[in-house]
Design a protein around this motif. Structure first.
Motif, PDB file in Angstrom:
ATOM      1  N   SER A  76       0.865  -1.184   0.000  1.00  0.00           N
ATOM      2  CA  SER A  76       0.000   0.000   0.000  1.00  0.00           C
ATOM      3  C   SER A  76       0.898   1.229   0.000  1.00  0.00           C
ATOM      4  O   SER A  76       2.112   1.125   0.230  1.00  0.00           O
ATOM      5  N   GLY A  77       0.273   2.382  -0.218  1.00  0.00           N
ATOM      6  CA  GLY A  77       1.033   3.624  -0.123  1.00  0.00           C
ATOM      7  C   GLY A  77       1.574   3.811   1.283  1.00  0.00           C
ATOM      8  O   GLY A  77       2.693   4.275   1.485  1.00  0.00           O
ATOM      9  N   MET A  78       0.778   3.460   2.283  1.00  0.00           N
ATOM     10  CA  MET A  78       1.218   3.599   3.671  1.00  0.00           C
ATOM     11  C   MET A  78       2.426   2.702   3.957  1.00  0.00           C
ATOM     12  O   MET A  78       3.340   3.103   4.683  1.00  0.00           O
TER      13      MET A  78
ATOM     14  N   TYR B 113      -1.401  14.163   3.637  1.00  0.00           N
ATOM     15  CA  TYR B 113      -2.325  13.039   3.696  1.00  0.00           C
ATOM     16  C   TYR B 113      -2.542  12.664   5.153  1.00  0.00           C
ATOM     17  O   TYR B 113      -1.609  12.317   5.872  1.00  0.00           O
TER      18      TYR B 113
ATOM     19  N   GLU C  25       4.705  16.837   0.312  1.00  0.00           N
ATOM     20  CA  GLU C  25       3.573  16.326  -0.462  1.00  0.00           C
ATOM     21  C   GLU C  25       3.129  17.511  -1.300  1.00  0.00           C
ATOM     22  O   GLU C  25       2.790  18.561  -0.755  1.00  0.00           O
TER      23      GLU C  25
ATOM     24  N   ASN D  21      -2.740  17.383   0.026  1.00  0.00           N
ATOM     25  CA  ASN D  21      -4.103  17.026   0.399  1.00  0.00           C
ATOM     26  C   ASN D  21      -4.584  17.833   1.589  1.00  0.00           C
ATOM     27  O   ASN D  21      -3.916  17.795   2.624  1.00  0.00           O
TER      28      ASN D  21
ATOM     29  N   ASP E  31       5.839  12.760  -1.578  1.00  0.00           N
ATOM     30  CA  ASP E  31       4.617  11.994  -1.849  1.00  0.00           C
ATOM     31  C   ASP E  31       3.990  12.633  -3.085  1.00  0.00           C
ATOM     32  O   ASP E  31       3.412  13.717  -3.018  1.00  0.00           O
TER      33      ASP E  31
ATOM     34  N   THR F 249       1.700  11.292  -5.046  1.00  0.00           N
ATOM     35  CA  THR F 249       0.496  10.535  -5.389  1.00  0.00           C
ATOM     36  C   THR F 249      -0.451  11.326  -6.296  1.00  0.00           C
ATOM     37  O   THR F 249      -0.983  10.786  -7.258  1.00  0.00           O
TER      38      THR F 249
ATOM     39  N   MET G 153       7.433   8.901  -3.549  1.00  0.00           N
ATOM     40  CA  MET G 153       6.515   7.896  -3.031  1.00  0.00           C
ATOM     41  C   MET G 153       5.167   8.049  -3.734  1.00  0.00           C
ATOM     42  O   MET G 153       4.746   9.160  -4.056  1.00  0.00           O
TER      43      MET G 153
ATOM     44  N   SER H 212       1.057   6.479  -3.531  1.00  0.00           N
ATOM     45  CA  SER H 212      -0.005   5.538  -3.280  1.00  0.00           C
ATOM     46  C   SER H 212      -0.445   5.111  -4.679  1.00  0.00           C
ATOM     47  O   SER H 212      -1.156   5.853  -5.370  1.00  0.00           O
TER      48      SER H 212
ATOM     49  N   THR I 153      -2.412   3.034  -5.379  1.00  0.00           N
ATOM     50  CA  THR I 153      -3.860   2.816  -5.297  1.00  0.00           C
ATOM     51  C   THR I 153      -4.610   3.863  -6.114  1.00  0.00           C
ATOM     52  O   THR I 153      -5.741   3.623  -6.556  1.00  0.00           O
ATOM     53  N   LYS I 154      -3.972   5.014  -6.297  1.00  0.00           N
ATOM     54  CA  LYS I 154      -4.659   6.173  -6.859  1.00  0.00           C
ATOM     55  C   LYS I 154      -4.427   6.236  -8.376  1.00  0.00           C
ATOM     56  O   LYS I 154      -4.830   5.334  -9.088  1.00  0.00           O
TER      57      LYS I 154
ATOM     58  N   VAL J 157      -5.054  -1.845  -4.048  1.00  0.00           N
ATOM     59  CA  VAL J 157      -4.311  -1.065  -3.047  1.00  0.00           C
ATOM     60  C   VAL J 157      -2.838  -1.412  -3.230  1.00  0.00           C
ATOM     61  O   VAL J 157      -2.462  -2.596  -3.202  1.00  0.00           O
ATOM     62  N   ALA J 158      -2.031  -0.383  -3.472  1.00  0.00           N
ATOM     63  CA  ALA J 158      -0.599  -0.630  -3.721  1.00  0.00           C
ATOM     64  C   ALA J 158       0.186   0.644  -3.433  1.00  0.00           C
ATOM     65  O   ALA J 158      -0.385   1.742  -3.397  1.00  0.00           O
TER      66      ALA J 158
ATOM     67  N   LEU K 139      -8.987   8.677  -4.212  1.00  0.00           N
ATOM     68  CA  LEU K 139      -8.828   9.615  -5.330  1.00  0.00           C
ATOM     69  C   LEU K 139      -8.131   8.905  -6.485  1.00  0.00           C
ATOM     70  O   LEU K 139      -7.610   7.798  -6.338  1.00  0.00           O
TER      71      LEU K 139
END
Ligand code: PLP
Length: 582
Positions: A87-89, A112, A156, A160, A185, A187, A205, A207, A209-210, A219-220, A341
């Protein structure tokens, strides 16, 4: 044994769009398939002599399904290596956990939310000295640097959910001069529009997932590095050993999603710009936040840093405050009310209510992720939703930062109070505590803590370093749980511990409906039970080990260990909420 390298490849003459659409143009050697196979195998055969000449032994570090998406992302970002994560986390965690306890880290105040929360709850308890500030303000960033101590500047951009833009190039110069790495980040600004490494960043970095996956079905996470240096080796080892690895099917889906990255992000950016322009000046809104609008504070930097679009994320602030924002979200029909997102469908979300009381996000803000629908449908949907809302805000809907405590003291007291209000109290509040200046006398700042002792005690080194860095290096900092003239200093061990609990700890935790009781003492070990709000509290362990135990050992030196005797599963009123809606 190392995995197959190198990840990043150069393809002279071919554009990033072409490389992405063709996933670097690779064809499966054995079958000539254009779509790579999935490799679910968890293990790989050794050679007869016991060696692994293929470079692969076990799937956790070396699954072949990662090769293509990792190579493509490293190439797109202009980096030298890439690692996928579960996941991004997990990807972000790998960076922070490759640092060492005591390292100073700078992170954006607006970022985030879940990562900010993790930094506050876990990374700080683990010993990272995390300082939140407005990274788009380069003077603030410069002032925060502690050469030799600051190891990481986390950015970031756009951030966000206000989409503040940080100048990566300028921030990287400041960080590098102090000997710190820069991680971005990225993302919300995938390599279609921003390539942080080109601007000087050391790590990127995502996420994944987005936007990278783009279809709300994986989720990645991913990290890309500029150089495969010793720190990157630690990150790589962290992924292998902490085990936050991506499933092979998810890696395969991710590559499939990435093939359309350019068209998706370009289309989302065009639509977001059209929507932002359309709603700028709308009578029900007092701000449209989008880096592509000339009135956005980060617009000039965004024009330099973001190429070919400003991304698909924007926010709007409703004149009707939280009620107006919530009502708008309730009335949309095309936008989906959902978190996340970067997917094909457009989403709307009221962030402040998700993020909770310590959020820096204004209560009147709605966040939008613009997808691939026709922008006219999205505009019409939002128009009709806004039409039905009222533009008068209740006064308490406008969030302001809490006023500093003890107004009116001398200027040193004032400076410390302002520093605490800006940099410490929001963090303490997130962990269930608070602190205030009791007095500043003879070079000693006396800080009085309240709420969960685990909220503030683990932050003592951080608070001391902050005050000494920003106010005066020779100030001494004293932390007072409550009145220092409690009965904790005389009597038997049991009496002193009981006095400490009653006079100093329980008044603080009573704000949580909690109570800590002495169960028994066996030799030099004290057994405590936690009741009420403390019994089911997710921070109970931290409160005990980094708060209560520290206090007891300070005041009752005969005690060497504190043991929690509580049945936490029976806790019915958790003060520190672990789940939304609890
Ligand atoms: N960074 C940003 C900007 C995000 O929006 C998110 C998730 O929303 C993350 C990191 C965390 O990613 P994940 O949910 O894949 O763990």
């Amino acid at each position: 044994m190392t995995g197959p390298k190198p990840k990043s490849s150069s393809h002279p003459g071919l554009s990033a769009e072409t490389l992405t659409a063709q996933a670097l143009g690779n064809v499966d050697e054995r079958t000539k398939a254009l779509v790579p196979p999935i490799h679910p195998s968890t293990t790989f055969e050794r050679d007869a002599d016991g060696e692994y000449r293929s470079g692969r032994g076990y799937s956790r570090p070396h699954n072949p399904s990662y090769d293509e998406p990792e190579s493509l992302l490293a190439t797109l970002e202009g980096g030298s290596d890439c690692l996928l994560f579960a996941s991004g986390m997990a990807a972000a965690n790998a960076v922070f956990q490759s640092l060492l306890p005591g390292d100073h880290v700078v992170a954006p105040r607006v970022m985030y939310w879940a990562l900010r929360k993790w930094l506050i709850e876990s990374a700080m308890s683990w010993g990272l000295d995390v300082e939140f500030l407005d990274t788009s303000d380069l003077d603030q960033l410069r002032a925060a640097m502690r050469p030799g101590k600051t190891r990481l500047v986390w950015l970031e951009t756009p951030a966000n959910p206000t989409w503040d833009v940080t100048d990566i190039a300028a921030a990287s110069v400041i960080a590098h001069e102090a000997g710190a790495r820069v991680a971005v980040d990225s993302t919300v600004a995938p390599p279609v529009i921003t390539r942080p490494i080109e601007h000087g960043a050391d790590l990127v970095m995502h996420s994944a997932t987005k936007y990278l996956n783009g279809h709300s079905d994986v989720v990645a996470g991913a990290l890309v590095c500029r150089e495969q240096d010793a720190f990157w080796n630690r990150v790589t080892a962290w992924r292998r050993d902490a085990g936050g690895v991506l499933g092979t099917f998810e890696a395969w889906l991710l590559l499939r999603g990435m093939r359309t990255l350019f068209v998706r992000v370009q289309r989302c950016s065009e639509s977001a710009l059209a929507i932002a322009r359309h709603f700028g000046g709308h009578p029900k809104l007092h701000a449209v936040l989008y880096p592509g609008l000339p009135d956005h504070p980060g617009h000039d930097i965004a024009r330099r840093q973001m190429k070919g679009g400003f991304g698909g994320m924007l926010s709007m602030r409703h004149r009707g405050g939280q009620a107006g924002a919530m009502e708008t979200a309730a009335r949309v029909n095309v936008f989906k009310r959902a978190t996340s997102l970067g997917g094909v469908e457009s989403l709307i979300e009221h962030r402040a209510s998700i993020e909770g009381p310590s959020t820096p996000v204004p209560a009147d803000l709605l966040r939008f992720s613009i997808g691939l629908e026709h922008p006219d449908d999205l505009i019409a949907d939002l128009e009709q939703a806004l039409d039905h809302t009222v533009a008068d805000a209740h006064q308490d809907d406008h969030k302001t930062s809490s006023p500093p405590l003890n107004q009116g003291g001398d200027s040193l007291t004032h400076t410390v109070e302002n520093l605490l209000a800006e940099r410490v109290r929001p963090v303490a509040a997130e962990r269930g505590g608070d602190l205030r200046v009791k007095a500043v006398t003879d070079g000693v700042v006396q800080l009085e803590i309240s709420g969960s002792p685990g909220a503030t005690f683990p932050l003592r080194a951080h608070i001391t370093a902050l005050i000494q860095h920003y106010v005066a290096a020779d100030l001494e900092i004293a932390f007072l749980a409550l009145d220092s003239d409690s009965g904790a200093e005389s009597g038997s061990v049991a009496e002193r511990i009981t006095a400490l609990l009653n006079d100093q700890i329980n008044p603080a935790v009573s704000a949580h409906g909690g109570q800590i009781r002495l169960a028994r003492i066996e030799q030099d070990v004290v057994y405590l039970t936690l009741e009420g709000g403390c019994q089911g509290c997710a921070m109970a362990d931290v409160t005990l080990r980094q708060g209560v135990e520290v206090l007891i050992k300070e005041h009752v030196p005969e005690i060497v260990s504190v043991v929690d005797d509580t049945d936490h599963t029976q806790g019915r009123q958790p003060y520190f909420k672990t789940k939304k809606g609890m």
